[in-house]
Design an enzyme around this catalytic site. Structure first.
Site, PDB file in Angstrom:
ATOM      1  N   HIS A  35       0.845  -1.205   0.000  1.00 13.87           N
ATOM      2  CA  HIS A  35       0.000   0.000   0.000  1.00 13.87           C
ATOM      3  C   HIS A  35       0.878   1.253   0.000  1.00 13.87           C
ATOM      4  CE1 HIS A  35      -3.091  -2.626   2.245  1.00 13.87           C
ATOM      5  NE2 HIS A  35      -3.657  -2.305   1.102  1.00 13.87           N
ATOM      6  N   CYS A  69      -2.285   0.455  10.013  1.00 14.19           N
ATOM      7  CA  CYS A  69      -3.415  -0.336   9.502  1.00 14.19           C
ATOM      8  C   CYS A  69      -4.255  -0.964  10.593  1.00 14.19           C
ATOM      9  CB  CYS A  69      -2.930  -1.379   8.514  1.00 14.19           C
ATOM     10  SG  CYS A  69      -1.762  -2.495   9.208  1.00 14.19           S
TER      11      CYS A  69
HETATM   12  N1  CIR Z   1      -3.054  -0.858   5.540  1.00 17.09           N
HETATM   13  C1  CIR Z   1      -2.249  -1.888   5.659  1.00 17.09           C
HETATM   14  O1  CIR Z   1      -1.044  -1.747   5.683  1.00 17.09           O
HETATM   15  N2  CIR Z   1      -2.800  -3.092   5.683  1.00 17.09           N
HETATM   16  C2  CIR Z   1      -2.076  -4.297   5.825  1.00 17.09           C
HETATM   17  C3  CIR Z   1      -2.851  -5.428   5.259  1.00 17.09           C
HETATM   18  C4  CIR Z   1      -2.127  -6.734   5.368  1.00 17.09           C
HETATM   19  C5  CIR Z   1      -2.920  -7.904   4.866  1.00 17.09           C
HETATM   20  N3  CIR Z   1      -2.197  -9.104   5.129  1.00 17.09           N
HETATM   21  C6  CIR Z   1      -3.205  -7.800   3.383  1.00 17.09           C
HETATM   22  O2  CIR Z   1      -2.414  -8.283   2.591  1.00 17.09           O
HETATM   23  O3  CIR Z   1      -4.233  -7.254   3.001  1.00 17.09           O
END
Ligand code: CIR
Length: 258
Positions: free
Chosen positions: A163, A248
């Protein structure tokens, strides 16, 4: 009207099955992750944030990464449409909570996809990462939702990390902080400070000079301390194995009218 609420979502029993894209899969200790998540919430509360728990979504391994499900601009909640299909069922519970808090609700629609982790707000400038999770239609819909409210949406290519906010966030004065090897185009950001560690690029603004940061970025914490900030350090190692970062694990709601 300023408010200090933060949405969080308890990790579920399937956390260890969470998605990994840019890192090798490593075993996740779910019990340790729960303890780290509790300490994270404690750090928010200790700095004046009321945590609001979204109901767990135990069938969704990545539900703890609540930031990806919604983007706030003023009191408008834009419900995301996650780029990963396995994450789409995460949004319903979040929508219910933000509506209950009095937010005006808007949605990203098919064919748009957008993850909240791709959106970095600095004042009225809204940077959006166009990358693996957020597509061009998602960017257009974000623009249509927020520009009439006074936002200026700037889209930024993201190819090296999951992201936009895996690579950059911002200090309280609006200086963008980022780890250059992970960024596509540092020159897109006006005032920019490079940091020596990947997770040093992730800060959550707790208020005043306080910055919530991961324990995995000690050199960056030292740099920020030297610049007059006060890092508040939490260990989120189990979430980092799933490409999660401090940003997140929560969504701050700073302009509720309810
Ligand atoms: N906003 C973020 O950094 N989100 C992390 C999401 C990690 C999750 N394992 C994903 O791949 O969607």
């Amino acid at each position: 009207m300023p408010s200090k609420k933060a949405l969080v979502r308890r990790p579920g029993p399937r956390l260890a099955e969470g998605l990994v894209t840019h890192v090798e899969r490593a075993a996740v200790d779910v019990e340790l992750a729960v303890r780290q998540w509790e300490a994270y919430g404690e750090a928010l509360r200790a700095h004046g944030w009321e945590t609001v728990e979204v109901d767990p979504a135990d069938d969704c391994p990545d539900a703890v990464f609540v930031e990806d499900t919604v983007v706030m601009y003023r009191n408008v909640a834009l419900i995301a449409r996650p780029g990963a299909e396995s994450r789409r069922d995460e949004t319903a519970g979040v929508e219910e909570v933000v509506a209950g808090l009095g937010c005006s609700v808007n949605w990203i629609w098919e064919p748009g996809t957008l993850d909240g982790g791709d959106v970095l707000k600095i004042g009225d400038t809204v940077y959006v990462g166009r990358g693996g999770r957020t597509n061009a239609a998602g960017v257009q819909q974000l623009r249509a939702a927020f520009e009439p409210l006074g936002a200026r949406v700037v889209s930024v290519p993201v190819t090296k990390v999951l992201h936009l906010k895996s690579a950059v966030t911002a200090l309280p004065d609006g200086t963008v902080v980022g780890h250059i090897p992970l960024m596509d185009m540092p020159s897109l950001f006006g005032r920019f400070l490079p940091v020596p560690e990947e997770s040093g690029a992730h800060v959550v603004l707790l208020g005043g000079a306080k910055l919530l940061m991961a324990a995995s970025a000690p050199k960056t914490a030292e740099l920020f301390t030297d610049l007059g900030y006060e890092p508040v350090v939490v260990d989120i190692g189990e979430f980092e194995k799933l490409e999660g970062c401090v940003t997140c694990l929560s969504v701050r709601l700073r302009e509720l009218y309810a």
